[in-house]
Every structure is written in C-alpha cells, then in structure tokens.
Write a protein that holds these residues in place. Structure first.
Motif, PDB file in Angstrom:
ATOM      1  N   GLN A   1       0.823  -1.208   0.000  1.00 24.65           N
ATOM      2  CA  GLN A   1       0.000   0.000   0.000  1.00 24.65           C
ATOM      3  C   GLN A   1       0.863   1.268   0.000  1.00 24.65           C
ATOM      4  OE1 GLN A   1      -3.629   0.466   0.269  1.00 24.65           O
ATOM      5  NE2 GLN A   1      -3.511  -1.571  -0.595  1.00 24.65           N
TER       6      GLN A   1
ATOM      7  N   PHE B   1      -6.690  -4.562  -8.699  1.00 24.61           N
ATOM      8  CA  PHE B   1      -7.234  -4.632  -7.337  1.00 24.61           C
ATOM      9  C   PHE B   1      -7.667  -6.056  -6.983  1.00 24.61           C
ATOM     10  CE2 PHE B   1      -8.358   0.083  -7.680  1.00 24.61           C
ATOM     11  CZ  PHE B   1      -7.293   0.456  -6.883  1.00 24.61           C
TER      12      PHE B   1
ATOM     13  N   GLN C   1     -11.951  -0.886  -6.188  1.00 29.51           N
ATOM     14  CA  GLN C   1     -10.939  -1.110  -5.161  1.00 29.51           C
ATOM     15  C   GLN C   1     -11.578  -1.763  -3.943  1.00 29.51           C
ATOM     16  OE1 GLN C   1      -8.856   2.406  -3.853  1.00 29.51           O
ATOM     17  NE2 GLN C   1      -7.355   1.240  -2.707  1.00 29.51           N
ATOM     18  N   ASP C   2     -12.726  -1.254  -3.547  1.00 29.25           N
ATOM     19  CA  ASP C   2     -13.424  -1.830  -2.396  1.00 29.25           C
ATOM     20  C   ASP C   2     -13.959  -3.220  -2.699  1.00 29.25           C
ATOM     21  OD1 ASP C   2     -13.137   0.396  -0.619  1.00 29.25           O
ATOM     22  OD2 ASP C   2     -14.572   1.458  -1.865  1.00 29.25           O
TER      23      ASP C   2
ATOM     24  N   TYR D   1     -12.979   4.996  -9.608  1.00 25.60           N
ATOM     25  CA  TYR D   1     -12.564   3.591  -9.503  1.00 25.60           C
ATOM     26  C   TYR D   1     -12.524   3.067  -8.070  1.00 25.60           C
ATOM     27  CZ  TYR D   1      -7.610   5.097  -8.747  1.00 25.60           C
ATOM     28  OH  TYR D   1      -6.450   5.647  -8.276  1.00 25.60           O
TER      29      TYR D   1
ATOM     30  N   ASN E   1     -11.258  -5.560  -2.129  1.00 24.16           N
ATOM     31  CA  ASN E   1     -11.066  -5.862  -0.712  1.00 24.16           C
ATOM     32  C   ASN E   1     -12.128  -6.818  -0.198  1.00 24.16           C
ATOM     33  OD1 ASN E   1      -8.832  -4.157  -0.577  1.00 24.16           O
ATOM     34  ND2 ASN E   1     -10.059  -2.380  -0.011  1.00 24.16           N
TER      35      ASN E   1
END
Length: 446
Positions: free
Chosen positions: A247, A371, A286-287, A282, A290
């Motif tokens: 990160q 991602f 990304q979420d 975007y 996750n």
C-alpha cells in the motif's frame, strides 16, 4: 450481523458483503472531496492546490496504517474460516498493539519532518503556507484513522461490512456541516476544513471502537495480556507488513509523481480536482477487490477450493462490467465533472483535467483487474506477490512519467499515459503468476 462467506450463493454473498464496503469507502472519500469542493469554490485555486497536495500526502500516510490493518484483516478472515477462536483472539491482541505502536511513531515522524515536505513535493511558495497550516491540523487525526481502519478491518473480516458504513455515514454528514461552518461562517480558511475532517475522523474512529468492544468478544482480547504472544506478532507481521509495503509503495509512487506534477506550476498542480474524480470513479472496484479478498480468505481458511474458483470467475465479470460502465461515463462527462470543483472560467485548469480524465478513464479495467489480484494474493497468504505487482505498476509509472514529461512535445501528458501502461504491465505479470502457480496457491498451507 457477521456473515459467513463460506456458505450460500457465491455471487450473492460477495455482492451483499461488498455493497456496504463500497458505499462506506465512497463516504470516506467525501472527507477530502468536500474539503476540495468548498475550498476550491470559496478560497481560490492556491488553497485548492494546497488541499489537493495534502490529500496525496495523507493518502500515503494513511496507506501505511491501512496496509497493516488490511493485512491483519486477511489473517482474521482465515482464522474465522478455520473456526479457530483462540487463534483469532490472539491475532487480534497482537495486531492491535503492533499497529498502534506504528501509528504513534508515524504521527511523531510526520510532525518532525513537516517543514521538509515543501522541498520533497516541490510545493510552490505561494501554496506552502496554506498547505502547512492544513497539515498541522490534519496530522492530529492520524490516530483516529488507525482506530477506524483497525476495527473496520476486523468487522469486515468476520463478514460485517454494514457497521463500518453506518459510522462513516454519520461522520461524513458531520464533516460536510462542519466544513461549511468553519470555512464559510467562521472564515478559518484551509485550517477550518482540516478541523472539520479531523473531528469527523475521531467520531467514526472512537465510535466504531466502542461498538466493536461491546459487540465482539474476540476484540476484548486487546484488554487481556494473556492473549498477547510474540509468536502471534510474528505471524501478524508476516501478513500485515507486506500488505503495508504494498500500500505504501503504491502511494509513495503516486507521491513522487505528485512532486513531478507540482514542478509544472500551480495551474497544473490544481489538477487535484481531476484526481479526486478519478479516485472516486474507480474506488468501488478497489473496495470490491477488498471484499473479494475477505471472501477468498474465509474460504481459504475453510479449505473451500471450489468456492474460491467460482468466486474468482464471478469477481472478474462483475469488476470488468463496472469498469466499462464507469469508463464510459467519465470519458463522456469529463468536463461537467471538472466544473463541479473548478469555476467554469478557469478554462486552462479544466482543459488539463479533462485531458487527464479521458486518458485514465479509458483504462479503468486495468486498475480493476489489479485490485482483484492484490486481494487474491493477500487472501491466499502471498502478500509478497502484491508487493511485486505494485513495484512493477508504480515503478513503470514513475519512470515513464519522468521520461515522457521531459520530452517537450509530450510534456505533462506523458505523466497521464504512464499510469495505464503501469496497470497493464502489473496485470500481465499477476495473471501469468497465477496461471503457473495455481496448484501451489490453493494448497491451503497456512
């Protein structure tokens, strides 16, 4: 409200779990976007530039804490999938004190090297005064960022993505109200915007901490030293530090590019508004990456190979479909989106922002795939591979940005093109590695 992702429909499980995460992170983006919107409209472009560069810096600092929390969250998900209650408590205890210590050190370092940032980021003299005032206040909120992200990572690891959304929704509304009050009514300038954000961050951080301690027995392990074992710290470090590196390297590269952009002057520096639009566009993928990681980690802990493979296929289809839609919207409405943040009279700034958005926006499928790869390798206990992909992606971006922008005929546009090229290279490497190491990756050796 905890959700067992090892059972039920694969597609439904991922969607129901990911939607609150997506909404939550979009709300979190509102912290800085609201600052940018109000500052840009009421305080001028120099103030906008100071907040924009501060956002890039804070993203880097936050990424260190977020990476540690995400890495620990992957380990929590695996323990939850294994039904290892004792191991989960010990991992929670070890990770909390380890990340809290890093947060304290990070806060101290941020203040010590505050004055050196103007040189590192090539901040123009007329912007540095506002930026410094903004950062002095915003750094106070670093511990709050830790509290929110740590407990949100735990709750999401055990399948509860709704509570983090609720706390963020409350704090986001407060952030908007306080922004308007401090900046417009009290006329506190950029410091007022920073105060609003900091107060809102502490509300969400402390609130979710109290909730987690009351509602989750495992979390109370942080108050019992018998659950603290050095062997668990080593395991936490093996997961969280590599995710932290991934990160922070990602955002360090972005920070280096920000310094290059700043060297082109205040007008180009004010493209910060375009960056906010880009990040907002975007952020859902990304979420989703996750959420996908949590799904894979729980099923990895439960040794559900078929669900992992099915989840991978479903995630790729959903992510790519969304990216195609959002790319189309951003490219068509780039100018309209820019005028949300910038006065329509600032044609030069808007023109540069539109150019950026049309280049980046056309290639969101690249970052969407990346991602998913980050989430996959983190969940399978291979966070080091995520670091490798980040180095290739950001390394390519930084090198190409400096090389291409130095060519007079290309200039700042070269910085914009370096981004999708970096995404494509990392995607190719990540997919080839998975294809070659698939059997080893799914060996459930954790």
């Amino acid at each position: 409200m905890n959700r067992d992702l090892t059972k039920g429909s694969v597609l439904k499980s991922m969607l129901l779990f990911s939607i609150p995460m997506i909404l939550g992170d979009l709300l979190q983006q509102c912290y800085n976007i609201v600052d940018t919107l109000i500052v840009g409209q009421f305080l001028g472009k120099n103030a906008l530039a100071s907040v924009g560069s501060s956002f890039t810096l804070m993203t880097f600092i936050t990424s260190i804490i977020l990476g540690l929390c995400m890495g620990s969250g992957a380990l929590f998900s695996i323990r939850y999938g294994q039904k290892d209650e004792k191991g989960l408590r010990e991992d929670v205890c070890a990770s909390f004190f380890f990340i809290a210590l890093i947060t304290f050190i990070l806060t101290v370092i941020s203040y010590i090297f505050l004055n050196q940032l103007s040189v590192f980021l090539h901040v123009p003299h007329e912007v540095w005064g506002d930026m410094k005032g903004y950062l002095i206040v915003i750094f106070i909120g670093i511990p709050a960022i830790f509290l929110y992200n740590y407990f949100a990572s735990y709750l999401r690891a055990v399948g509860n993505s709704m509570i983090p959304l609720i706390f963020l929704a409350i704090s986001a509304i407060l952030n908007i109200v306080l922004d308007l009050f401090f900046v417009i009514v009290l006329k506190l300038g950029v410091e007022g915007a920073a105060i609003a954000t900091m107060i809102s961050q502490y509300l969400s951080g402390i609130g979710i901490s109290i909730y987690s301690l009351i509602k989750n027995i495992q979390v109370r392990a942080i108050m019992k030293l018998q659950y603290f074992h050095l062997k668990r710290v080593h395991k936490v470090i093996s997961f969280s530090v590599l995710t932290c590196i991934q990160q922070s390297v990602m955002n360090l590269g972005i920070l280096m590019v920000q310094g290059l952009v700043n060297s082109f002057g205040t007008v180009v520096m004010a493209f910060a508004a375009a960056v906010k639009i880009d990040a907002f566009a975007y952020m859902p993928v990304q979420d989703f990456g996750n959420a996908f990681s949590t799904f894979i980690a729980q099923n990895y802990g439960a040794k559900e190979k078929m669900r992992i493979q099915s989840g991978l296929k479903s995630a790729v289809c959903l992510s790519m479909g969304f990216c195609i839609i959002i790319s189309t919207i951003v490219c068509i409405f780039a100018k309209d989106l820019m005028t949300i943040f910038i006065d329509a009279k600032e044609t030069e700034i808007i023109m540069e922002g539109v150019k950026y958005l049309k280049i980046e926006g056309a290639f969101y499928c690249g970052i969407g795939c990346l991602f998913l790869l980050y989430g996959l390798y983190r969940a399978l206990g291979k966070p080091g591979m995520s670091v490798v992909l980040t180095i290739f992606s950001l390394g390519t971006r930084v090198v190409l940005a400096y090389v291409l922008s130095a060519i007079p005929a290309i200039g700042v546009t070269g910085i914009w093109w370096s981004v999708p090229i970096g995404w494509a290279l990392a995607d190719l490497i990540g997919l080839i590695y998975y294809r070659c190491k698939k059997k080893e990756l799914l060996s459930f050796n954790i």
